[in-house]
Design an enzyme around this catalytic site. Structure first.
Site, PDB file in Angstrom:
ATOM      1  NE  ARG A   1       2.573  -8.180  10.300  1.00 14.87           N
ATOM      2  CZ  ARG A   1       2.430  -7.035   9.664  1.00 14.87           C
ATOM      3  NH1 ARG A   1       3.521  -6.202   9.695  1.00 14.87           N
ATOM      4  NH2 ARG A   1       1.518  -6.952   8.459  1.00 14.87           N
TER       5      ARG A   1
ATOM      6  CE  LYS B   1       2.884   0.316   4.947  1.00 16.07           C
ATOM      7  NZ  LYS B   1       2.523  -0.009   3.544  1.00 16.07           N
TER       8      LYS B   1
ATOM      9  CD  GLU C   1      -2.588   1.264   2.397  1.00 17.61           C
ATOM     10  OE1 GLU C   1      -2.624   0.273   3.312  1.00 17.61           O
ATOM     11  OE2 GLU C   1      -3.196   2.324   2.663  1.00 17.61           O
TER      12      GLU C   1
HETATM   13  P1  ATP Z   1       1.960  -1.676   8.029  1.00 15.36           P
HETATM   14  O1  ATP Z   1       0.890  -2.561   8.645  1.00 15.36           O
HETATM   15  O2  ATP Z   1       3.125  -1.511   8.624  1.00 15.36           O
HETATM   16  O3  ATP Z   1       1.190  -0.470   7.540  1.00 15.36           O
HETATM   17  P2  ATP Z   1       1.244  -3.636   5.706  1.00 15.36           P
HETATM   18  O4  ATP Z   1       1.207  -4.712   6.290  1.00 15.36           O
HETATM   19  O5  ATP Z   1      -0.128  -2.716   5.855  1.00 15.36           O
HETATM   20  O6  ATP Z   1       2.106  -2.648   6.920  1.00 15.36           O
HETATM   21  P3  ATP Z   1       1.732  -3.427   3.096  1.00 15.36           P
HETATM   22  O7  ATP Z   1       2.098  -2.188   2.258  1.00 15.36           O
HETATM   23  O8  ATP Z   1       0.010  -3.518   3.059  1.00 15.36           O
HETATM   24  O9  ATP Z   1       2.126  -3.079   4.638  1.00 15.36           O
HETATM   25  O10 ATP Z   1       2.516  -4.652   2.923  1.00 15.36           O
HETATM   26  C1  ATP Z   1       2.739  -5.198   1.562  1.00 15.36           C
HETATM   27  C2  ATP Z   1       2.879  -6.581   1.685  1.00 15.36           C
HETATM   28  O11 ATP Z   1       4.043  -6.837   2.684  1.00 15.36           O
HETATM   29  C3  ATP Z   1       1.932  -7.239   2.158  1.00 15.36           C
HETATM   30  O12 ATP Z   1       1.681  -8.561   1.427  1.00 15.36           O
HETATM   31  C4  ATP Z   1       2.195  -7.742   3.625  1.00 15.36           C
HETATM   32  O13 ATP Z   1       1.634  -8.764   4.119  1.00 15.36           O
HETATM   33  C5  ATP Z   1       3.965  -7.640   3.759  1.00 15.36           C
HETATM   34  N1  ATP Z   1       4.354  -7.076   4.932  1.00 15.36           N
HETATM   35  C6  ATP Z   1       4.075  -6.137   5.422  1.00 15.36           C
HETATM   36  N2  ATP Z   1       4.928  -6.066   6.725  1.00 15.36           N
HETATM   37  C7  ATP Z   1       5.400  -7.314   6.742  1.00 15.36           C
HETATM   38  C8  ATP Z   1       6.167  -7.967   7.659  1.00 15.36           C
HETATM   39  N3  ATP Z   1       6.779  -7.332   8.952  1.00 15.36           N
HETATM   40  N4  ATP Z   1       6.834  -9.102   7.581  1.00 15.36           N
HETATM   41  C9  ATP Z   1       6.673  -9.706   6.390  1.00 15.36           C
HETATM   42  N5  ATP Z   1       5.807  -9.163   5.326  1.00 15.36           N
HETATM   43  C10 ATP Z   1       5.118  -7.892   5.686  1.00 15.36           C
HETATM   44 MG    MG Z   2      -1.655  -3.511   4.526  1.00 14.91          MG
END
Ligand code: ATP
Ligand code: MG
Length: 563
Positions: free
Chosen positions: A263, A273, A37
Site C-alpha cells: 500500500r 479512512k 468500501e
Molecule cells: P482504509 O483502511 O483507510 O479504510 P481500505 O483499504 O479499507 O482503506 P477500501 O475502500 O477497502 O479501503 O480500499 C479499496 C481498494 O483500495 C482496496 O483494494 C485497497 O487495497 C486499496 N487501497 C486502500 N488504501 C490503499 C493504499 N494506501 N495504497 C494502495 N491501495 C490502497
Molecule cells: Mg478495506
C-alpha cells in the site's frame, strides 16, 4: 485464436499476468476490479490502486470493474458511493457499464453459504465473541474446536435459516467455515462467514439481518464477475489461503487469483479512512474535500490535476514490501505538470503601495506580458501600468541586508515587463512607525523590451496597478501532519495529536491583476514568484475570489535526486 497482449513488464504483477497469458490461463482474459468500501472518500492511496487496476486492464485490452464492497451496513452511505464514482472518473478511468455492488449478490452469497452447510463445510456457532477469541488460540498455540462444530447438517440448515429470518438476537450466533482450528494461519481457524446484525443497508434496506463478512463475500463477488486477477494490498496476504479455500469449496467456475502489493504511504499524510473521517467529524478540516486533505476531492480542490496524480502513481511503482514515499515527490509531479499548463499571472499577496512620483497622473499604459514562456503559443496579454502600484512587502527593506537585490532606499529594481523604479522616500505611520507607502521614481528609458537602456539591475519584482487590481483572498497551505509525524499505527495514538496548527494561512487582502477576475476553477495559474494557484470552487464569491496555493515553486525533490 487467442491474441497475446503481452506487455513489457515493469512490475511483478505484469510478470504474473504475462506468464498467465503464455499459459492461456482464463482463456487469456485479463479482468480486474477496483473494490472500494463506501465508508469514506477516496484518498491518494486509492488512486494508486485505481491506476494499477484500470491501468492493467487498459494495457492488456482487458476490463476493470468498479465494485462497491458494501457488506458492512453500519458505516456505508450513498454520499460516499457518489463521491467515489466522481473521483474515479475525474482520475480519467471508465468502468463502462460494469459498476456493481457486493450487495447485488447477497442472495447468491447466501445460497453459497447454504451450499457450504450442506457439504459439511460450514456450521452455526453459538460461542460468544469473548469465547470465540479464547478458542481461537494464538500465533504460537493452536485453537480449540468449538463445541458446536459437529452439529448435523440439518440442525445447521435450520439454525442458519433462523438467523436469516430474524429468530435470534444480534451477535448471538454466527456461521463459520469448518476448516482447521490448528492451522498455523489463524485466518483458517474456522473464520466467521455470516453474522447477525440488524442494521439498515444503504441499498437493501431491512431485507437482511445477517450480513456476510468481507473475506467471505469478496472471493465470491470476484468469481461471479469473472475477475481474473484480484489485486489487493499486502495485509491480505495471510487471507489468501481462505480466499482460495472458498473458491475451491464452492467449486466456482471462475477461479480468480489474489495478488498482493504494497500500500502507498506518504510522509506527512494520514491515509486511513477512519482517521480522515475523524478529522471531518471533529471539524478539524473543512470537510472531506478540504484542500489539505489527501483525498482525491481535496487534491482536486487544491488544484492538483489528474495527470499529475497518475504520473505520481506511475513513478512510485508497484512493490511487494511496504515503504513510505516522500511527499516532495507528489509535489514534484504537480509542479512539472503545471509548469507547462499554468498561465502566468501577477498577484501581490501582502501589498505595499508604491507611488511613482514622476509618472503622469491619470496616465495608463497597457504593457505586454507573456502568458507562459514555456508555451510560447499561449501568446501574450496586456496588463495596465499606472502611477500607483502594489509590490510585496517582503520585496522592500529599509535597511537592506547584504545581497538584497530588491527595493531599498536609493536602490533600483526592474518591475516585470515594465520599467526600472528607484526608491526615493519611505512614508511611515506617525504613531506606529509602520511603513505605509513608498515614493519612487521611474526611468522612462527602461521600458521592458524597448532596448534603449544599457543599465542592468539585479532584481525583478512582480507588481499590480493599484487602481486596476482586484482584491482577492489567497490560502497558503502547510502539511496537515507535523513533520516526521506520519501515519501512526492504528489505535496507538490519536491522529489529532499530530495535527499541524498552522496548516493554513489565509491572506485576505491580496491584490491580483485584473485578468484574474475571469479565473475559473479548471484553470491553473502561476503567480509569479509565489507558486501555483487555483480558484477555490467552494468559497469564491464574485466579490472576493479565493485562490488556493497548489504548491510553491521550489522543488525539493528534484534537488534531493541530484545530490
Ligand atoms: P482504509 O483502511 O483507510 O479504510 P481500505 O483499504 O479499507 O482503506 P477500501 O475502500 O477497502 O479501503 O480500499 C479499496 C481498494 O483500495 C482496496 O483494494 C485497497 O487495497 C486499496 N487501497 C486502500 N488504501 C490503499 C493504499 N494506501 N495504497 C494502495 N491501495 C490502497
Ligand atoms: Mg478495506
Amino acid at each position: 485464436m487467442t491474441t497475446t497482449n503481452t506487455v513489457i513488464s515493469s512490475n511483478f504483477i505484469q510478470n504474473i499476468i504475462n506468464e498467465d497469458l503464455k499459459n492461456n490461463k482464463n482463456n487469456s482474459r485479463v479482468h480486474t476490479r477496483f473494490p472500494p468500501e463506501p465508508n469514506g472518500y477516496l484518498h491518494i492511496g486509492h488512486a494508486k490502486s485505481i491506476c494499477l487496476n484500470f491501468g492493467i486492464a487498459n494495457e492488456y485490452k482487458g476490463q476493470c470493474n468498479l465494485r462497491f464492497d458494501d457488506t458492512n451496513p453500519s458505516r456505508e452511505e450513498t454520499e460516499y458511493v457518489e463521491s467515489i464514482q466522481e473521483d474515479v472518473k475525474w482520475l480519467g478511468f471508465d468502468w463502462d457499464d460494469r459498476m456493481f455492488y457486493a450487495s447485488d449478490y447477497f442472495e447468491q452469497i447466501y445460497d453459497y453459504a447454504v451450499q457450504l452447510v450442506k457439504n459439511g463445510k460450514a456450521y452455526v456457532c453459538d460461542l460468544t465473541a469473548q469465547q470465540m477469541r479464547e478458542y481461537r488460540g494464538t500465533l504460537t498455540e493452536p485453537g480449540t474446536e468449538s463445541p458446536y462444530r459437529n452439529r448435523s447438517v440439518e440442525e445447521n440448515l435450520e439454525l442458519f435459516e433462523g438467523m436469516k429470518n430474524g429468530q435470534f438476537a444480534d451477535g448471538s450466533r454466527v456461521l463459520r467455515a469448518k476448516i482447521d482450528m490448528s492451522s498455523p494461519n489463524v485466518n483458517l481457524r474456522d473464520p466467521i462467514l455470516y453474522r447477525i446484525m440488524r442494521a439498515e443497508h444503504h441499498r437493501t434496506g431491512n431485507t437482511w439481518c445477517i450480513y456476510p463478512m468481507y473475506d467471505y463475500a469478496h472471493p465470491i463477488s470476484d468469481a461471479l464477475e469473472g475477475i481474473t486477477h484480484s489485486i489487493c494490498t499486502l495485509e491480505f496476504e495471510d487471507h489468501r489461503p481462505l480466499y482460495d479455500w472458498l473458491i475451491n469449496a464452492l467449486d466456482m467456475e471462475n477461479r480468480p487469483q489474489q495478488i498482493e502489493f504494497a500500500r502507498l504511504n506518504v510522509t506527512n499524510m494520514v491515509m486511513s479512512k477512519r482517521k480522515l473521517r475523524l478529522l471531518v467529524e471533529e471539524g478539524l478540516v473543512d470537510g472531506w474535500d478540504d484542500p489539505r486533505m489527501p483525498t482525491i476531492s481535496g487534491l482536486r480542490r487544491r488544484g492538483y490535476t489528474p495527470e499529475a496524480i497518475r504520473d505520481f502513481c506511475e513513478r512510485i511503482g508497484i512493490a511487494k514490501s511496504n515503504s513510505t514515499v516522500d511527499i516532495a515527490m507528489l509535489e514534484h509531479c504537480i509542479r512539472e505538470d503545471l509548469n507547462t499548463k499554468a498561465l502566468r499571472a501577477m498577484a501581490v499577496l501582502r501589498p505595499l503601495k508604491v507611488v511613482i512620483e514622476n509618472y503622469p497622473e491619470g496616465q495608463v499604459e497597457q504593457l505586454e506580458i507573456e502568458n507562459n514562456p514555456e508555451q510560447p503559443e499561449t501568446g501574450t496579454r496586456t496588463i495596465p501600468f499606472s502611477r500607483e502600484i502594489y509590490i510585496e512587502q517582503e520585496d522592500f527593506m529599509e535597511n537592506p541586508i547584504k545581497k538584497f537585490f530588491r527595493l531599498a532606499p536609493g536602490q533600483e529594481v526592474r518591475l516585470k515587463s515594465a520599467y526600472f523604479i528607484k526608491c526615493e522616500q519611505v512614508i511611515k505611520d506617525e504613531q506606529t512607525g509602520e511603513i505605509i507607502e513608498l515614493r519612487c521614481t521611474y526611468d522612462p528609458e527602461t521600458k521592458s523590451g524597448s532596448g534603449t537602456s544599457t543599465r542592468k539591475v539585479k532584481g525583478t519584482l512582480h507588481w499590480v496597478s493599484a487602481t486596476h487590481a482586484v482584491k482577492a483572498e489567497v490560502r497558503l497551505y502547510d502539511y496537515l501532519l507535523l513533520e516526521g509525524e506520519q501515519e501512526v499505527q492504528e489505535g496507538e495514538k490519536d491522529s489529532k495529536d499530530d495535527i499541524n496548527p498552522n496548516s493554513m494561512e489565509k491572506l485576505t487582502s491580496c491584490m491580483i491583476e485584473p485578468s484574474l477576475a475571469n479565473a475559473t476553477p479548471e484553470k491553473r495559474y502561476q503567480f509569479l514568484r509565489n507558486g501555483y494557484f487555483c480558484l477555490d470552487v467552494k468559497d469564491s464569491t464574485p466579490e472576493l475570489p479565493v485562490f488556493n496555493r497548489v504548491v510553491g515553486l521550489r522543488d525539493s525533490w528534484s534537488k534531493s535526486q541530484k545530490s
